[in-house]
Design a protein around this motif. Structure first.
Motif, short mmCIF file in Angstrom:
data_model
loop_
_atom_site.label_atom_id
_atom_site.label_comp_id
_atom_site.label_asym_id
_atom_site.label_seq_id
_atom_site.Cartn_x
_atom_site.Cartn_y
_atom_site.Cartn_z
N LEU A 1 0.78 -1.04 -0.01
CA LEU A 1 0.02 0.00 -0.04
C LEU A 1 0.76 1.23 -0.03
O LEU A 1 1.79 1.37 0.90
CB LEU A 1 -0.97 0.05 1.33
N VAL A 2 0.69 2.12 -0.85
CA VAL A 2 1.48 3.33 -0.94
C VAL A 2 0.58 4.61 -1.03
O VAL A 2 -0.40 4.85 -1.79
CB VAL A 2 2.30 3.17 -2.27
N GLU A 3 0.63 5.53 -0.11
CA GLU A 3 0.04 6.84 0.41
C GLU A 3 0.71 7.70 -0.51
O GLU A 3 1.86 7.71 -0.74
CB GLU A 3 -0.25 6.96 1.54
N SER A 4 0.14 8.73 -0.97
CA SER A 4 0.54 9.96 -1.48
C SER A 4 -0.53 11.43 -1.07
O SER A 4 -1.57 10.92 -0.87
CB SER A 4 0.79 10.08 -2.79
N GLY A 5 -0.05 12.49 -1.22
CA GLY A 5 -0.98 13.48 -1.22
C GLY A 5 -0.99 14.57 0.18
O GLY A 5 -1.58 15.53 0.35
N GLY A 6 -0.19 13.91 1.34
CA GLY A 6 0.19 14.82 2.43
C GLY A 6 0.96 15.93 1.96
O GLY A 6 1.34 16.28 0.98
N GLY A 7 1.11 16.84 3.10
CA GLY A 7 1.73 18.04 3.01
C GLY A 7 1.22 18.93 4.15
O GLY A 7 0.61 18.86 5.10
N LEU A 8 1.60 20.32 4.02
CA LEU A 8 1.53 21.66 4.84
C LEU A 8 0.19 22.38 4.19
O LEU A 8 0.45 22.69 3.13
CB LEU A 8 2.49 22.37 4.99
N VAL A 9 -0.68 22.58 4.89
CA VAL A 9 -1.86 23.30 4.53
C VAL A 9 -2.16 24.47 5.87
O VAL A 9 -2.18 23.97 6.91
CB VAL A 9 -2.88 22.41 4.13
N GLN A 10 -2.60 25.32 5.52
CA GLN A 10 -3.56 26.36 6.36
C GLN A 10 -4.72 25.90 7.03
O GLN A 10 -5.60 25.17 6.14
CB GLN A 10 -3.46 27.79 5.88
N ALA A 11 -5.13 26.34 8.25
CA ALA A 11 -6.38 25.90 8.71
C ALA A 11 -7.55 26.36 7.73
O ALA A 11 -7.39 27.43 7.21
CB ALA A 11 -6.51 26.44 9.92
N GLY A 12 -8.40 25.61 7.51
CA GLY A 12 -9.70 25.93 6.31
C GLY A 12 -9.18 25.19 5.16
O GLY A 12 -10.08 25.44 4.22
N GLY A 13 -8.02 25.01 4.89
CA GLY A 13 -7.69 24.47 3.30
C GLY A 13 -8.03 22.80 3.29
O GLY A 13 -8.86 22.12 4.21
N SER A 14 -7.72 22.44 2.16
CA SER A 14 -8.18 20.87 1.75
C SER A 14 -6.87 20.23 1.29
O SER A 14 -6.05 20.86 0.84
CB SER A 14 -9.32 20.95 0.82
N LEU A 15 -6.81 18.98 1.61
CA LEU A 15 -6.07 17.96 0.84
C LEU A 15 -6.65 16.87 0.72
O LEU A 15 -7.70 16.25 1.11
CB LEU A 15 -4.84 17.44 2.03
N ARG A 16 -6.09 16.24 -0.33
CA ARG A 16 -6.66 14.84 -0.93
C ARG A 16 -5.44 13.90 -0.69
O ARG A 16 -4.57 13.73 -1.40
CB ARG A 16 -7.19 14.91 -2.11
N LEU A 17 -5.72 12.68 0.05
CA LEU A 17 -4.78 11.67 0.08
C LEU A 17 -5.33 10.56 -0.79
O LEU A 17 -6.63 10.21 -1.08
CB LEU A 17 -4.66 11.32 1.68
#
Length: 122
Positions: free
Chosen positions: A4-20
């Protein structure tokens, strides 16, 4: 072998979005449940949400209405869309799947990804 290989993490400001994203690969016969866990510094790993092979989803209360799990069975992939992120969502996020390997058809096994860091700044 199954990975299993994950991707999509990172640094974001509060209120922002990310997709893993999490892709399962290798000698896979079938995949049952797939889900996401997270582990904050100094804390235990906890379930964020999970989905069945039919697409039913479960979420822990703290992410309901903000996070959405989806999966593409044809691609052996599960996604975690995270909206309105909060600093308390900061953690390492792990993908988890219940997989029946092609060379061991009698049982399902639990597999984990290596984790991806999500950091939400205030």
């Amino acid at each position: 072998q199954v990975q299993l290989v994950e991707s999509g993490g990172g640094l974001v400001q509060a209120g922002g979005s990310l997709r893993l994203s999490c892709i399962a690969s290798g000698s896979i016969f079938s995949i049952n449940g797939m889900g996401w866990y997270r582990q904050a510094p100094g804390k235990q790993r906890v379930l964020v949400g999970a989905t069945t092979s039919e697409g039913s989803a479960y979420y822990t209360d703290s992410v309901k209405g903000r996070f959405t799990i989806s999966r593409d069975n044809a691609k052996n992939t599960v996604y975690l869309q995270m909206n309105n992120l909060k600093p308390e969502d900061t953690a390492v996020y792990y993908c988890n799947a219940e997989i029946r390997p092609s060379d061991r058809l009698l049982d399902e096994y639990e597999y984990w990804g290596q984790g991806t860091q999500v950091t939400v700044s205030s």
